[in-house]
Write a protein that holds these residues in place. Structure first.
Motif, PDB file in Angstrom:
ATOM      1  N   SER A  59      11.650  -2.285  -6.724  1.00  0.00           N
ATOM      2  CA  SER A  59      12.403  -2.206  -5.464  1.00  0.00           C
ATOM      3  C   SER A  59      11.440  -2.426  -4.297  1.00  0.00           C
ATOM      4  O   SER A  59      10.217  -2.268  -4.446  1.00  0.00           O
ATOM      5  N   ILE A  60      11.991  -2.739  -3.147  1.00  0.00           N
ATOM      6  CA  ILE A  60      11.176  -2.873  -1.928  1.00  0.00           C
ATOM      7  C   ILE A  60      10.508  -1.537  -1.611  1.00  0.00           C
ATOM      8  O   ILE A  60       9.352  -1.490  -1.201  1.00  0.00           O
ATOM      9  N   GLU A  61      11.224  -0.445  -1.826  1.00  0.00           N
ATOM     10  CA  GLU A  61      10.674   0.884  -1.542  1.00  0.00           C
ATOM     11  C   GLU A  61       9.449   1.180  -2.398  1.00  0.00           C
ATOM     12  O   GLU A  61       8.526   1.858  -1.948  1.00  0.00           O
ATOM     13  N   ASP A  62       9.438   0.677  -3.641  1.00  0.00           N
ATOM     14  CA  ASP A  62       8.255   0.878  -4.487  1.00  0.00           C
ATOM     15  C   ASP A  62       7.025   0.250  -3.845  1.00  0.00           C
ATOM     16  O   ASP A  62       5.912   0.776  -3.980  1.00  0.00           O
ATOM     17  N   HIS A  63       7.211  -0.860  -3.149  1.00  0.00           N
ATOM     18  CA  HIS A  63       6.092  -1.484  -2.450  1.00  0.00           C
ATOM     19  C   HIS A  63       5.807  -0.775  -1.136  1.00  0.00           C
ATOM     20  O   HIS A  63       4.695  -0.322  -0.894  1.00  0.00           O
ATOM     21  N   ARG A  64       6.817  -0.656  -0.282  1.00  0.00           N
ATOM     22  CA  ARG A  64       6.611  -0.115   1.077  1.00  0.00           C
ATOM     23  C   ARG A  64       6.251   1.364   1.088  1.00  0.00           C
ATOM     24  O   ARG A  64       5.295   1.762   1.741  1.00  0.00           O
ATOM     25  N   GLU A  65       7.056   2.186   0.435  1.00  0.00           N
ATOM     26  CA  GLU A  65       6.817   3.631   0.472  1.00  0.00           C
ATOM     27  C   GLU A  65       5.879   4.103  -0.641  1.00  0.00           C
ATOM     28  O   GLU A  65       5.173   5.082  -0.474  1.00  0.00           O
ATOM     29  N   GLY A  66       5.905   3.399  -1.760  1.00  0.00           N
ATOM     30  CA  GLY A  66       5.059   3.792  -2.884  1.00  0.00           C
ATOM     31  C   GLY A  66       3.639   3.291  -2.721  1.00  0.00           C
ATOM     32  O   GLY A  66       2.725   4.057  -2.401  1.00  0.00           O
ATOM     33  N   PHE A  67       3.432   1.999  -2.910  1.00  0.00           N
ATOM     34  CA  PHE A  67       2.087   1.437  -2.883  1.00  0.00           C
ATOM     35  C   PHE A  67       1.457   1.498  -1.500  1.00  0.00           C
ATOM     36  O   PHE A  67       0.324   1.956  -1.345  1.00  0.00           O
ATOM     37  N   ARG A  68       2.157   1.060  -0.475  1.00  0.00           N
ATOM     38  CA  ARG A  68       1.556   0.972   0.862  1.00  0.00           C
ATOM     39  C   ARG A  68       1.199   2.329   1.467  1.00  0.00           C
ATOM     40  O   ARG A  68       0.411   2.379   2.396  1.00  0.00           O
ATOM     41  N   GLN A  69       1.769   3.387   0.983  1.00  0.00           N
ATOM     42  CA  GLN A  69       1.442   4.710   1.506  1.00  0.00           C
ATOM     43  C   GLN A  69       0.526   5.493   0.559  1.00  0.00           C
ATOM     44  O   GLN A  69       0.333   6.689   0.732  1.00  0.00           O
ATOM     45  N   SER A  70      -0.067   4.788  -0.381  1.00  0.00           N
ATOM     46  CA  SER A  70      -0.922   5.447  -1.369  1.00  0.00           C
ATOM     47  C   SER A  70      -2.402   5.246  -1.065  1.00  0.00           C
ATOM     48  O   SER A  70      -2.783   4.358  -0.294  1.00  0.00           O
ATOM     49  N   ASP A  71      -3.226   6.051  -1.709  1.00  0.00           N
ATOM     50  CA  ASP A  71      -4.675   5.876  -1.620  1.00  0.00           C
ATOM     51  C   ASP A  71      -5.105   4.554  -2.257  1.00  0.00           C
ATOM     52  O   ASP A  71      -6.064   3.930  -1.811  1.00  0.00           O
ATOM     53  N   ARG A  72      -4.365   4.120  -3.288  1.00  0.00           N
ATOM     54  CA  ARG A  72      -4.683   2.837  -3.927  1.00  0.00           C
ATOM     55  C   ARG A  72      -4.567   1.688  -2.921  1.00  0.00           C
ATOM     56  O   ARG A  72      -5.368   0.756  -2.953  1.00  0.00           O
ATOM     57  N   TYR A  73      -3.571   1.753  -2.036  1.00  0.00           N
ATOM     58  CA  TYR A  73      -3.413   0.690  -1.036  1.00  0.00           C
ATOM     59  C   TYR A  73      -4.598   0.681  -0.071  1.00  0.00           C
ATOM     60  O   TYR A  73      -5.063  -0.384   0.338  1.00  0.00           O
ATOM     61  N   GLN A  74      -5.096   1.845   0.294  1.00  0.00           N
ATOM     62  CA  GLN A  74      -6.258   1.899   1.195  1.00  0.00           C
ATOM     63  C   GLN A  74      -7.466   1.225   0.541  1.00  0.00           C
ATOM     64  O   GLN A  74      -8.235   0.527   1.206  1.00  0.00           O
ATOM     65  N   GLN A  75      -7.625   1.404  -0.754  1.00  0.00           N
ATOM     66  CA  GLN A  75      -8.708   0.741  -1.481  1.00  0.00           C
ATOM     67  C   GLN A  75      -8.457  -0.768  -1.563  1.00  0.00           C
ATOM     68  O   GLN A  75      -9.379  -1.572  -1.376  1.00  0.00           O
ATOM     69  N   TRP A  76      -7.212  -1.167  -1.847  1.00  0.00           N
ATOM     70  CA  TRP A  76      -6.804  -2.581  -1.883  1.00  0.00           C
ATOM     71  C   TRP A  76      -7.124  -3.223  -0.546  1.00  0.00           C
ATOM     72  O   TRP A  76      -7.717  -4.297  -0.472  1.00  0.00           O
ATOM     73  N   ARG A  77      -6.720  -2.560   0.513  1.00  0.00           N
ATOM     74  CA  ARG A  77      -6.935  -3.065   1.878  1.00  0.00           C
ATOM     75  C   ARG A  77      -8.420  -3.242   2.169  1.00  0.00           C
ATOM     76  O   ARG A  77      -8.840  -4.261   2.722  1.00  0.00           O
TER      77      ARG A  77
END
Length: 97
Positions: A59-77
């Motif tokens: 779902s879009i929420e899995d990307h926006r609220e799940g991944f993008r608000q996670s510590d993993r996204y900060q590392q990805w970024r």
């Protein structure tokens, strides 16, 4: 219904090899995210063209609220965003009804 996240990644000229190495390091971060299904990044066939990013999510929420608000996204970024100029625009696509 799964969704496809689409982005054209304009990588700074001359930093393609560094970007590709960083992608290899970053892949496990996104793959560990709830709702993640698949990731595909295509290399341009011509100089100066963008890379193509396709990520399939539950779902879009899995990307926006799940991944993008996670510590993993900060590392990805931290690994990948320094290569982009300008920052990519993300679009989502669903199934044809």
């Amino acid at each position: 219904m799964a969704v496809i996240e689409h982005a054209l990644l304009l990588v700074r000229p001359g930093s393609e090899a560094g970007f590709e190495a960083a992608v290899t390091e970053a892949k496990p971060l996104i793959a560990a995210s709830p709702g993640f299904i698949s990731l595909e990044i295509r290399r341009p066939t011509e100089t100066g063209q963008p890379y193509l990013l396709l990520v399939e999510w539950r779902s879009i929420e899995d990307h926006r609220e799940g991944f993008r608000q996670s510590d993993r996204y900060q590392q990805w970024r931290a690994l990948l965003h320094r290569f982009y100029d300008p920052m990519p625009v993300v679009s989502y696509f669903g199934d044809l009804v």
